[in-house]
Write a protein that holds these residues in place. Structure first.
Motif, PDB file in Angstrom:
ATOM      1  N   GLU A  84      -7.094  -1.353 -18.758  1.00 50.61           N
ATOM      2  CA  GLU A  84      -7.863  -3.215 -18.292  1.00 50.61           C
ATOM      3  C   GLU A  84      -7.356  -4.609 -18.668  1.00 50.61           C
ATOM      4  O   GLU A  84      -5.851  -4.089 -18.969  1.00 50.61           O
ATOM      5  CB  GLU A  84      -8.834  -3.146 -20.162  1.00 50.61           C
ATOM      6  CG  GLU A  84      -9.977  -1.416 -20.021  1.00 50.61           C
ATOM      7  CD  GLU A  84     -10.366  -1.706 -21.634  1.00 50.61           C
ATOM      8  OE1 GLU A  84      -9.929  -2.796 -22.113  1.00 50.61           O
ATOM      9  OE2 GLU A  84     -11.148  -0.877 -21.401  1.00 50.61           O
ATOM     10  N   ASP A  85      -7.833  -5.850 -18.850  1.00 53.23           N
ATOM     11  CA  ASP A  85      -7.087  -7.304 -18.235  1.00 53.23           C
ATOM     12  C   ASP A  85      -5.954  -6.979 -19.683  1.00 53.23           C
ATOM     13  O   ASP A  85      -4.930  -7.023 -19.700  1.00 53.23           O
ATOM     14  CB  ASP A  85      -7.538  -7.797 -19.251  1.00 53.23           C
ATOM     15  CG  ASP A  85      -9.179  -8.736 -17.631  1.00 53.23           C
ATOM     16  OD1 ASP A  85      -8.360  -8.149 -16.335  1.00 53.23           O
ATOM     17  OD2 ASP A  85      -9.813  -8.905 -17.470  1.00 53.23           O
ATOM     18  N   GLN A  88       0.893  -0.576   0.190  1.00 54.24           N
ATOM     19  CA  GLN A  88      -0.254   0.325  -0.430  1.00 54.24           C
ATOM     20  C   GLN A  88       0.907   1.774   0.055  1.00 54.24           C
ATOM     21  O   GLN A  88       0.771   2.330  -1.197  1.00 54.24           O
ATOM     22  CB  GLN A  88      -0.402  -0.271   1.511  1.00 54.24           C
ATOM     23  CG  GLN A  88      -2.093  -0.542   0.962  1.00 54.24           C
ATOM     24  CD  GLN A  88      -3.041  -0.381   1.457  1.00 54.24           C
ATOM     25  OE1 GLN A  88      -2.464  -0.634   3.213  1.00 54.24           O
ATOM     26  NE2 GLN A  88      -4.732  -0.655   2.144  1.00 54.24           N
ATOM     27  N   LYS A 114      -1.795  -9.566  -6.369  1.00 60.60           N
ATOM     28  CA  LYS A 114      -2.822  -9.859  -7.060  1.00 60.60           C
ATOM     29  C   LYS A 114      -3.206  -8.500  -6.877  1.00 60.60           C
ATOM     30  O   LYS A 114      -4.582  -7.506  -7.315  1.00 60.60           O
ATOM     31  CB  LYS A 114      -3.388 -10.910  -6.397  1.00 60.60           C
ATOM     32  CG  LYS A 114      -3.725 -12.312  -7.062  1.00 60.60           C
ATOM     33  CD  LYS A 114      -4.504 -13.371  -6.263  1.00 60.60           C
ATOM     34  CE  LYS A 114      -3.578 -14.718  -6.694  1.00 60.60           C
ATOM     35  NZ  LYS A 114      -3.755 -15.513  -5.734  1.00 60.60           N
ATOM     36  N   THR A 115      -3.115  -7.845  -5.195  1.00 59.28           N
ATOM     37  CA  THR A 115      -3.789  -6.039  -5.060  1.00 59.28           C
ATOM     38  C   THR A 115      -2.581  -5.540  -6.523  1.00 59.28           C
ATOM     39  O   THR A 115      -3.824  -4.538  -6.245  1.00 59.28           O
ATOM     40  CB  THR A 115      -2.613  -6.515  -3.679  1.00 59.28           C
ATOM     41  OG1 THR A 115      -3.009  -7.101  -2.884  1.00 59.28           O
ATOM     42  CG2 THR A 115      -2.660  -5.086  -3.355  1.00 59.28           C
ATOM     43  N   LEU A 142      -5.780  -2.180 -12.424  1.00 59.39           N
ATOM     44  CA  LEU A 142      -7.368  -2.784 -13.524  1.00 59.39           C
ATOM     45  C   LEU A 142      -8.495  -1.720 -12.882  1.00 59.39           C
ATOM     46  O   LEU A 142      -8.989  -0.613 -13.340  1.00 59.39           O
ATOM     47  CB  LEU A 142      -7.709  -3.752 -12.612  1.00 59.39           C
ATOM     48  CG  LEU A 142      -6.905  -4.627 -13.429  1.00 59.39           C
ATOM     49  CD1 LEU A 142      -7.021  -6.043 -13.769  1.00 59.39           C
ATOM     50  CD2 LEU A 142      -6.965  -4.822 -14.708  1.00 59.39           C
ATOM     51  N   ASP A 143      -7.890  -1.259 -11.165  1.00 57.91           N
ATOM     52  CA  ASP A 143      -9.424  -0.013 -10.600  1.00 57.91           C
ATOM     53  C   ASP A 143      -8.621   0.259 -11.088  1.00 57.91           C
ATOM     54  O   ASP A 143      -9.805   1.598 -11.257  1.00 57.91           O
ATOM     55  CB  ASP A 143      -9.393  -0.095  -8.774  1.00 57.91           C
ATOM     56  CG  ASP A 143      -9.317  -1.525  -8.836  1.00 57.91           C
ATOM     57  OD1 ASP A 143     -10.587  -2.458  -9.175  1.00 57.91           O
ATOM     58  OD2 ASP A 143      -9.754  -1.667  -6.900  1.00 57.91           O
ATOM     59  N   ASN A 144      -7.425   1.458 -11.295  1.00 62.34           N
ATOM     60  CA  ASN A 144      -7.347   3.042 -11.439  1.00 62.34           C
ATOM     61  C   ASN A 144      -6.626   3.247 -12.780  1.00 62.34           C
ATOM     62  O   ASN A 144      -6.525   4.222 -12.863  1.00 62.34           O
ATOM     63  CB  ASN A 144      -5.481   3.292 -10.356  1.00 62.34           C
ATOM     64  CG  ASN A 144      -6.756   3.435  -8.907  1.00 62.34           C
ATOM     65  OD1 ASN A 144      -7.193   3.798  -8.280  1.00 62.34           O
ATOM     66  ND2 ASN A 144      -6.063   2.148  -8.164  1.00 62.34           N
ATOM     67  N   ARG A 190      -1.981  -5.981  -9.612  1.00 62.61           N
ATOM     68  CA  ARG A 190      -2.569  -6.384 -10.397  1.00 62.61           C
ATOM     69  C   ARG A 190      -4.479  -5.149 -10.360  1.00 62.61           C
ATOM     70  O   ARG A 190      -4.921  -4.435 -11.260  1.00 62.61           O
ATOM     71  CB  ARG A 190      -3.020  -7.521 -11.108  1.00 62.61           C
ATOM     72  CG  ARG A 190      -3.610  -7.576 -12.412  1.00 62.61           C
ATOM     73  CD  ARG A 190      -3.809  -9.205 -12.388  1.00 62.61           C
ATOM     74  NE  ARG A 190      -4.618 -10.408 -11.464  1.00 62.61           N
ATOM     75  CZ  ARG A 190      -4.683 -11.026 -11.374  1.00 62.61           C
ATOM     76  NH1 ARG A 190      -4.176 -12.103 -12.651  1.00 62.61           N
ATOM     77  NH2 ARG A 190      -5.208 -12.083 -11.484  1.00 62.61           N
ATOM     78  N   ARG A 191      -4.836  -5.769  -9.355  1.00 63.92           N
ATOM     79  CA  ARG A 191      -6.031  -5.126  -8.564  1.00 63.92           C
ATOM     80  C   ARG A 191      -6.003  -3.115  -8.956  1.00 63.92           C
ATOM     81  O   ARG A 191      -7.233  -3.190  -9.480  1.00 63.92           O
ATOM     82  CB  ARG A 191      -6.517  -5.645  -8.062  1.00 63.92           C
ATOM     83  CG  ARG A 191      -8.560  -5.152  -6.896  1.00 63.92           C
ATOM     84  CD  ARG A 191      -8.679  -5.810  -6.048  1.00 63.92           C
ATOM     85  NE  ARG A 191      -8.355  -5.723  -4.560  1.00 63.92           N
ATOM     86  CZ  ARG A 191      -7.753  -6.373  -3.485  1.00 63.92           C
ATOM     87  NH1 ARG A 191      -7.539  -7.875  -3.909  1.00 63.92           N
ATOM     88  NH2 ARG A 191      -6.680  -5.984  -2.750  1.00 63.92           N
ATOM     89  N   TRP A 192      -5.238  -3.309  -7.817  1.00 64.63           N
ATOM     90  CA  TRP A 192      -5.056  -1.674  -8.086  1.00 64.63           C
ATOM     91  C   TRP A 192      -4.957  -0.992  -9.501  1.00 64.63           C
ATOM     92  O   TRP A 192      -5.177   0.038  -9.812  1.00 64.63           O
ATOM     93  CB  TRP A 192      -3.461  -0.883  -7.428  1.00 64.63           C
ATOM     94  CG  TRP A 192      -3.549   0.598  -7.500  1.00 64.63           C
ATOM     95  CD1 TRP A 192      -3.618   1.319  -6.848  1.00 64.63           C
ATOM     96  CD2 TRP A 192      -1.800   0.658  -7.922  1.00 64.63           C
ATOM     97  NE1 TRP A 192      -3.097   2.407  -7.041  1.00 64.63           N
ATOM     98  CE2 TRP A 192      -2.204   1.470  -7.919  1.00 64.63           C
ATOM     99  CE3 TRP A 192      -1.292  -0.291  -9.722  1.00 64.63           C
ATOM    100  CZ2 TRP A 192      -1.349   2.147  -8.294  1.00 64.63           C
ATOM    101  CZ3 TRP A 192      -0.401   0.860  -9.838  1.00 64.63           C
ATOM    102  CH2 TRP A 192       0.081   1.938  -9.161  1.00 64.63           C
TER     103      TRP A 192
END
Ligand code: F6P
Length: 550
Positions: A230-231, A188, A218-219, A225-227, A221-223
């Motif tokens: 795209e995939d 973070q 994974k965190t 994609l969220d910000n 990757r999520r960050w």
């Protein structure tokens, strides 16, 4: 069956310790004015002074004899030629092949591994040049500005230590971050400062199965994609260094961006492989190759120099003297060089994960001490932290002082103070304070041993040589102790149980000891029963209140 501790040489060393236990190191200098010249040597850009050790000429002779009578010549040849010396994992140990600059083939399982090594080097070159030049673009067309290495243990410590050590060679427009801890606070904190459009993640994991690294990846990757993307954009921002191509691709990494390495590269010996990508990105491919060249030159020295003039062998034997005959439990590493501030952590893993073993290669328990506890931090900071205990405490701690001679422009006065502090400490540890009696609280007993290892300059090449030096030191000790320095079953046990505990978070399993079950119950209160996702804040709060009321 050969028993090390019953051997004539081992017994002679024990007697020599009894005879020399009260010797003062300084008296060896009085007896032999040439001691410094005799007990120091240079290999390339590295100079080792090992004269300030509690080692008489007779002790050194016997230690050399110990190496002569060991399997060192044979095992060294086996390691370099790719024989299976990691017997429990049934693998060769070939980190030396990764820095091999020779022309000839290197056969493993009937196949020459050098072409694949060359291919991967070429891949590292092309990629690092593309990122450094700005040719490699993120999903929005911008160049990469931040590189985040996600890995742990050997997939973190080597590139992390080396990138920091060589910071002055860093590409001016690239910043480097290293995320290792499974504690979410680590990732973070790093992500908070980054722009996903200009960030490149390197998922560094030999196995692509390490919990910490996968969770952090994974965190990330999520960050991402969220910000931002795209995939389909993952490929431009995530690459991997791994032996597990399939798993990396399932994560979403493009096949051409999985930088390969091989099962015969141990995690803690992997910075010479594609795990060293952050180093190549930071200092450039030529600098990375210089580091490999320095390590290669140390390999050649280790292979051919007679034991008495062989730097890794001498350092290993000095360590064996303290561990097995004097009874020292620890080895301090004190770099007087801020750029080397991660070196103690790196060497801690290298040494303790390699030689923290209590059975020999046949699985028989050993009746002698093996790897020491390795610890340390930079000088001069350490002087104001733990040096007091080293000077006047009841422990006996051999120290490796490490520094580079060449000052940085503009801070020559600092560098002079740094080096003179180090020399003063090494001198003080040996000489002690002469005034007062032994019972005088002001007096320092001295007679505490140290090596001084000087690099002409902290260059990629000298850093490579320094790391290879310690790798071989650890190897030599492992051979003399007849242990397997290349497995890590203790670490695997921890990994397995962590997996089992997290799988049973929602079960009231009786499989663990009462203490683990009790603690698990406390942890369980903060997590939903159906997953390991955290309970909502209010639920956690309610549970905590209920608990206080009870
Ligand atoms: O690179 P991986 O497979 O993620 O493993 C990480 C580290 O875990 C260990 O197996 C144990 O710490 C190391 O040897 C290795 O460097």
């Amino acid at each position: 069956m050969f028993q090390l501790t019953r051997s004539v040489t081992w017994q002679a060393l024990k007697r020599l310790h009894e005879q020399t236990a009260d010797d003062q190191i300084r008296s060896y200098f009085t007896a032999d004015p040439q001691r410094f010249e005799k007990m120091s040597l240079r290999v390339g850009g590295l100079f080792l002074d090992y004269s300030k050790h509690a080692i008489s000429g007779a002790v050194l002779d016997k230690l050399i004899e110990l190496a002569d009578h060991s399997a060192l010549v044979q095992r060294r040849a086996q390691m370099f030629s790719g024989d299976i010396i990691n017997v429990t994992e049934d693998r060769p140990v070939l980190h030396t092949a990764l820095r091999n600059q020779g022309e000839g083939p290197l056969m493993v399982d009937g196949q020459d591994v050098m072409p694949e090594i060359q291919r991967t080097r070429e891949q590292i070159r092309a990629f690092s040049e593309a990122v450094r030049s700005g040719e490699w673009k993120g999903y929005s067309g911008e160049r990469i500005k931040d590189v985040v290495n996600i890995g742990i243990g050997g997939s973190d410590l080597g590139p992390n230590m080396a990138s920091r050590a060589l910071l002055k060679y860093r590409h001016p427009e690239l910043n480097f971050h290293f995320v290792s801890n499974v504690d979410g606070a680590h990732i973070q904190k790093v992500l908070k400062r980054l722009d996903p459009a200009t960030t490149l993640f390197i998922v560094s994991t030999k196995t692509f199965s390490t919990q910490e690294t996968l969770l952090n990846a994974k965190t990330a990757r999520r960050w991402f994609l969220d910000n931002a993307g795209e995939d389909a954009d993952i490929g431009a921002h995530f690459i991997a260094a791994s032996t597990n191509r399939q798993a990396a691709m399932e994560f979403g990494i493009r096949e051409e961006n999985v930088f390969e390495f091989w099962a015969w590269v141990g995690g803690r010996y992997s910075m010479w492989s594609s795990i060293g990508l952050p180093i190549a990105l930071s200092i450039g491919f030529d600098g990375f190759m210089e580091m490999l060249q320095g390590a290669y030159e140390m390999d050649q020295h280790f292979l051919v120099a007679p034991f008495r003039e062989n730097m890794p062998v001498l350092m290993a034997l000095i360590g064996i003297w303290y561990i097995n005959f004097v009874g020292a439990e620890t080895q301090a590493i004190v770099p007087y060089d801020q750029a080397l501030h991660q070196l103690p952590s790196f060497l801690q893993q290298l040494d303790m994960e390699s030689n923290g073993k209590s059975v020999d290669i046949f699985g028989h328990p050993v009746d002698y001490k093996t790897g020491p506890i390795v610890w340390g931090q930079t000088g001069s900071n350490g002087q104001h932290a733990f040096f007091q205990l080293l000077h006047q405490g009841t422990r006996y701690v051999p120290i490796d002082f490490i520094a580079s001679l060449k000052p940085e422009p503009g801070v020559e006065d600092h560098h002079f103070a740094l080096l003179t502090n180090m020399l003063a400490q090494a001198n003080a540890f040996m000489e002690g304070s002469q005034s007062g009696s032994r019972l005088d609280p002001y007096s320092c007993p001295g007679n505490r041993p140290s090596s001084v290892l000087l690099l002409d300059e902290l260059t990629p090449k000298n850093l490579g040589a320094l790391i290879a030096l310690y790798e071989h030191k650890v190897f030599v000790q492992g051979v003399i102790w007849n242990i397997n320095s290349f497995d890590q079953w203790g670490v695997q046990l921890g990994k397995r149980i962590a997996g089992e505990i997290s799988e049973r978070i929602d079960e009231h399993s009786q499989d663990f000891d009462a203490s683990t079950q009790g603690l698990l119950a406390l942890v369980r209160e903060h997590f939903r029963p159906d997953s390991s996702a955290p309970a909502t804040a209010s639920k956690v709060k309610r549970k905590a209140t209920e608990k206080t009321k009870r």
